[in-house]
Design an enzyme around this catalytic site. Structure first.
Site, PDB file in Angstrom:
ATOM      1  N   TYR A 165       0.816  -1.214   0.000  1.00  0.00           N
ATOM      2  CA  TYR A 165       0.000   0.000   0.000  1.00  0.00           C
ATOM      3  C   TYR A 165       0.856   1.273   0.000  1.00  0.00           C
ATOM      4  O   TYR A 165       0.626   2.182  -0.795  1.00  0.00           O
ATOM      5  CB  TYR A 165      -0.900  -0.024   1.234  1.00  0.00           C
ATOM      6  N   LYS A 169       0.952   4.969  -2.332  1.00  0.00           N
ATOM      7  CA  LYS A 169       0.596   6.278  -1.787  1.00  0.00           C
ATOM      8  C   LYS A 169       1.779   7.241  -1.803  1.00  0.00           C
ATOM      9  O   LYS A 169       1.594   8.455  -1.892  1.00  0.00           O
ATOM     10  CB  LYS A 169       0.048   6.112  -0.362  1.00  0.00           C
TER      11      LYS A 169
END
Length: 331
Positions: A165, A169
């Site tokens: 993740y 980001k």
């Protein structure tokens, strides 16, 4: 283009991930600002429910806002082009774009499959890129517009459990930073958000895959915010023209202020940043030490299969490695 404070009256705002959570709350903020709104998401049933909710709000407030939706998977560039073209046909050029679609699947690096990494990059980075890339040329041609990219608190630091993740980001933060600089000399604005943990359906799904050490770190002194509060805070920054948007969480706001990097400052805000810099290294050191302490504690469990059931925390080779650097032992 909008003066000192952004005026959205009659403007076309488009929000991806706009059927639930922060996206829906941001769409509601656009309604309050008297904008016409297009919400974009994959599932038509949730889009219809969100549209009805937003229309009810517009009627209650008497804003005259119109609401439409487009069922689009933002990972599909062709479908994005078709859906956004339909949105423009209905409400005119996009004046404000809010890229909020995204999601997280947690897990240990060595237990996740390569498609898990690809999927999160596709949704969280390319899902933003596809939409911005389609809208951008028209905004520059018209020399007006505002692009808002919603990242994450994990756009600026990483922790165990988020190895698929966090890179996605970090990537959108890099994209936003580049666009902010590249758009100098135009009247197209860029804003970047790093919202805190928020009580949304997406966060509930994320929690289902969190390893225990990730939960312990995440929940240490953390507050779970309502999407309405987060959206109101973000919109206040958007309408004031800020690049780094305000954060309702004091700790994350402090982190954002002290890790801005090569971004322009304002006066007297820079003075506050200088004062904060006196204690920031100590605060960051303390949090990093806590992250590492929790990670080491769970190392025997995390690497049990790779270490072949060795003694782990009790002693022996695995325990010695875990006490120093669990990741190093795994290698």
């Amino acid at each position: 283009m909008f003066g000192k404070r952004l005026d959205l009256t009659g403007k076309h705002a488009l929000v991806t991930g706009g059927s639930t959570g922060i996206g829906l709350a941001l769409a509601a903020e656009c309604i309050r600002a008297k904008a016409n709104i297009t919400i974009v998401a994959r599932t038509e049933a949730t889009l219809k429910a969100a549209k009805a909710q937003l229309e009810e709000l517009a009627q209650k407030l008497g804003t005259g806002s119109r609401v439409a939706y487009q069922a689009v998977d933002v990972t599909d560039a062709q479908k994005v082009a078709e859906g956004l073209a339909a949105a423009v046909q209905e409400f005119g050029p996009v004046d404000m774009l809010i890229c909020n679609a995204g999601g997280a699947r947690c897990g240990y690096f060595h237990e996740m499959e390569l498609p898990d990494f690809s999927r999160q990059m596709q949704v969280n980075y390319y899902g933003v890129l596809h939409v911005v890339h389609w809208v951008y040329p028209d905004m520059v041609r018209r020399n007006q517009g505002h692009i808002v990219i919603v990242g994450s608190a994990l756009s600026s630091f990483g922790m165990v459990g988020y190895s698929a993740y966090c890179p996605s980001k970090y990537a959108v933060k890099g994209l936003a930073d580049c666009l902010r600089n590249e758009l100098q000399g135009t009247r197209v604005k860029v804003s970047f958000a790093q919202p805190p943990d928020t009580d949304t359906p997406g966060f509930a799904e994320e929690n289902k895959t969190k390893p225990p050490e990730t939960k312990e770190i995440s929940e240490a002194g953390a507050t779970l915010y309502k999407p309405e509060k987060v959206a109101a805070c973000l919109m206040s920054g958007i309408r004031s023209g800020a690049y780094l948007l305000p954060n309702p969480d004091p700790g994350l706001a402090f982190l954002a202020m002290t890790t801005q990097g090569l971004l322009p400052r304002s006066f007297p805000g820079v003075l506050l940043e200088l004062l904060a810099a006196l204690i920031a290294p100590l605060a960051q050191w303390g949090f990093a030490a806590m992250f590492d302490r929790v990670s080491r504690k769970f190392a025997p469990r995390r690497f049990d299969k790779l270490w072949g059931g060795m003694e782990g925390a009790g002693g022996g080779k695995a325990a010695g490695a875990g006490a120093g650097s669990g990741a190093g032992a795994a290698r």
